[in-house]
Scaffold this motif. Structure first.
Motif, short mmCIF file in Angstrom:
data_model
loop_
_atom_site.label_atom_id
_atom_site.label_comp_id
_atom_site.label_asym_id
_atom_site.label_seq_id
_atom_site.Cartn_x
_atom_site.Cartn_y
_atom_site.Cartn_z
N LEU A 177 0.94 -1.04 -0.44
CA LEU A 177 -0.10 -0.12 -0.13
C LEU A 177 0.78 1.18 0.56
O LEU A 177 0.48 2.72 0.21
CB LEU A 177 -0.54 -0.16 1.49
CG LEU A 177 -2.05 -1.25 1.46
CD1 LEU A 177 -2.61 -1.00 2.61
CD2 LEU A 177 -3.12 -1.05 -0.02
N THR A 189 -6.51 -1.24 5.52
CA THR A 189 -5.46 -0.61 4.48
C THR A 189 -4.36 0.86 5.77
O THR A 189 -3.61 1.39 4.72
CB THR A 189 -6.56 0.69 4.09
OG1 THR A 189 -7.03 1.23 4.99
CG2 THR A 189 -7.38 -1.10 3.02
N LYS A 228 -6.80 -3.61 0.28
CA LYS A 228 -7.13 -2.54 -0.83
C LYS A 228 -8.55 -1.58 -0.07
O LYS A 228 -8.51 -0.92 -0.63
CB LYS A 228 -7.26 -2.73 -2.29
CG LYS A 228 -5.57 -3.11 -2.83
CD LYS A 228 -5.75 -3.68 -4.26
CE LYS A 228 -4.76 -4.40 -4.45
NZ LYS A 228 -4.26 -2.44 -5.36
N THR A 279 -11.11 1.72 -2.89
CA THR A 279 -9.62 0.84 -2.53
C THR A 279 -8.65 2.36 -2.37
O THR A 279 -9.42 3.50 -2.64
CB THR A 279 -9.72 0.71 -4.62
OG1 THR A 279 -10.62 -0.05 -5.33
CG2 THR A 279 -7.96 0.02 -4.60
N THR A 307 -6.62 5.04 -4.22
CA THR A 307 -6.53 5.14 -5.54
C THR A 307 -7.43 6.78 -6.06
O THR A 307 -8.13 7.23 -4.96
CB THR A 307 -7.92 3.97 -6.15
OG1 THR A 307 -8.91 4.41 -5.83
CG2 THR A 307 -7.00 2.83 -6.39
N TYR A 352 -1.87 2.25 -7.27
CA TYR A 352 -2.45 1.63 -5.97
C TYR A 352 -3.66 0.47 -6.61
O TYR A 352 -4.30 0.53 -6.15
CB TYR A 352 -3.07 2.46 -5.29
CG TYR A 352 -2.03 3.33 -4.08
CD1 TYR A 352 -1.46 2.66 -3.01
CD2 TYR A 352 -1.33 4.75 -4.33
CE1 TYR A 352 -0.56 3.24 -2.52
CE2 TYR A 352 -0.77 4.87 -4.16
CZ TYR A 352 -0.01 3.99 -3.01
OH TYR A 352 1.22 5.07 -2.28
N GLY A 353 -4.14 1.00 -8.35
CA GLY A 353 -5.41 0.16 -8.58
C GLY A 353 -6.15 1.50 -9.30
O GLY A 353 -5.77 2.65 -9.92
#
Length: 510
Positions: free
Chosen positions: A28, A195, A344, A361, A364, A443-444
């Protein structure tokens, strides 16, 4: 007597994840705040994420039984009661009460058996049960105890299930989550937050859903209730979609968000084209057979219904803990999102309403601004502006998703980080589509925003047929009959035919 519900497809896989994972800080990038900031009054159970060289992880908490020395246990949302492995209870302040009732549990890869015992339970040095809690006091494990490589002394299952088949008529022997047996204020729910820089499980009612959160609704399990009076809920339904180079498969099924499962689990023949087959034998315990892994380069997404936009998606899975296996079994058996999901997303479980609250998420971008779409000739052009918040790193690209309203395979395309529009060609004229855009970073994939209304591409115009040039008009005799010129043509044709007959007659007589 309420029926006993056995956990389906949510165990552990020997050799691929019982001993787990990549550190959350590495995955993360040091995100230090959770998407759900809970009131300080809520106790927070500290969690350690044990990592392994395979990239998977195992969440560990410390549990004390009747004041015993702390026992390192895996905390597991995929099972529903506590299991203490042989020899793990050391120096209890008072003896544990053994009921003598035989009990066992099967995981994927291992099993444990022993008897039901009762004792007071303290979790993380933070919360304690006000009275005795029933649990499985194991005397043996086959072929070994879960997490033995990491000196794990048991599993504290905190999922929603009730096992009362072996209680011999005494509700005190019912097996269910210790966190559901705390005081009234604390037992109403919990929130898993891995997270954060310091992972925790927050005890008590989850924070109300925010604007970017997704709420899934569980249904009550046959009107069952815990001895404490709380309802028992089934797992929430989740719609999975997996795409790989034109192959598309989807299924809506009950899904467990499992802190103890290192890989995702899906079932059903529709997923066969998107997995790389493997040859494996049935896992000890559950008997599940791994049929194949979802291909590297595929995309996996989750939505609350077949028509909703995904609330979570992963591009190019294939590395632990973001790996998804196709397993044998009935296609209606519970799917498993795997514990990578918790790295996430923060997830809150409300034990009174059955709500499951899933955060956007972590790290993000927020949703793109001013998303709209225009229909073109067998095409659609999506438009957007940059999100208000890029998240934990710079935006790397955008994902444009064009999905048929009737539920067919979506088209997903990428656009550069500085793009503000993208044309998607090759669509079906007259077919209605939903169009959405999401921004992605390191991060996505961030929150998706859907354009208003259904967008319908138009058909290509067919080339026009030239109009033939008209010849000179015949004179009109004015009597409404055949014109004189036309009579002349007919007379000439008759004369030619007569001449032809004469010539043929001459040739025949010569």
């Amino acid at each position: 007597m309420p029926r006993r519900r056995q956990k389906r497809g949510a165990g552990r896989l020997a050799g691929i994840g019982a001993a787990a994972a990549l550190a959350a800080a590495t995955l993360l990038g040091g995100i230090a705040t959770s998407a759900h900031a809970a009131p300080p009054a809520q106790p927070e159970i500290p969690v350690t994420l044990l990592t392994s060289e395979t990239g998977s992880y195992l969440p560990r908490v410390e549990v004390s039984i009747n004041g015993s020395d702390p026992i390192p246990m895996m905390i597991d949302t995929g099972t529903n009661f506590m299991v203490v492995f042989p020899g793990a209870i050391v120096n209890p302040a008072e003896p544990v009460f053994d009921t003598g009732i035989a009990q066992g549990i099967d995981y994927d890869g291992t099993s444990a058996s022993g008897t039901i015992a009762r004792a007071r339970v303290e979790v993380g040095g933070v919360v304690s049960t006000p009275g005795d809690v029933a649990f499985l006091d194991a005397t043996s494990c086959t072929p070994h105890c879960l997490g033995y490589q990491d000196d794990i002394g048991g599993v504290i299952g905190i999922g929603q299930r009730l096992a009362d088949a072996h209680n011999q008529g005494d509700p005190k022997n019912d097996l269910f989550s210790p966190l559901a047996q705390l005081d009234e204020q604390q037992s109403v729910g919990f929130t898993v937050d891995f997270t954060a820089e310091n992972p925790v499980i927050r005890v008590g009612k989850p924070t109300d859903a925010g604007e970017t959160d997704t709420v899934l609704q569980r249904t009550q399990d046959d009107d069952l209730f815990y001895p404490t009076g709380q309802p028992v809920f089934d797992e929430p339904e989740v719609c999975w979609t997996i795409d790989y180079q034109g192959d598309h498969a989807k299924a809506c099924n009950d899904t467990v968000f499992d802190t103890g499962q290192s890989t995702g689990m899906i079932r059903g023949d529709q997923f066969t084209p998107i997995v790389d087959p493997v040859h494996s034998t049935p896992e000890p315990g559950s008997g599940a057979v791994l049929l194949g892994w979802v291909k590297t380069g595929a995309s996996v997404s989750w939505a609350s219904s077949s028509t909703a936009e995904p609330y979570a998606e992963i591009e190019e899975p294939g590395v632990n803990p973001y790996r998804y296996g196709l397993f044998s079994g009935d296609k209606n058996e519970t799917f498993n999102a795997g514990n990578g999901f918790y790295l996430k997303h923060t997830i809150g479980f409300d034990n009174t309403t059955g709500e499951v609250i899933i955060s956007a998420t972590a790290g993000t971008p927020t949703g793109p601004a001013e998303v709209h779409a225009d229909a073109g000739t067998e095409s659609i052009t999506a438009h957007w502006q940059a999100p208000q918040d890029a998240g934990g790193s710079a935006i790397t690209h955008y994902l444009i998703r064009v999905a048929p309203v009737d539920g067919g395979a979506p088209v997903v395309m990428k656009a550069d980080a500085d793009a503000t529009h993208k044309k998607v060609d090759g669509l079906v004229a007259g077919q209605a589509y939903w169009v959405s855009v999401a921004a992605a970073n390191d991060y996505g994939v961030g929150q998706r925003v859907r354009a208003a209304g259904q967008i319908v591409p138009t058909a290509a115009e067919s080339p026009s047929t030239p109009t033939p040039t008209a010849g000179p008009a015949l004179a009109n005799t004015g009597d409404g009959g055949v014109s004189g010129a036309l009579w002349g043509v007919l007379l000439l044709a008759g004369a030619g035919a007569a001449l032809l007959l004469v010539r043929r007659g001459i040739r025949r007589s010569s």
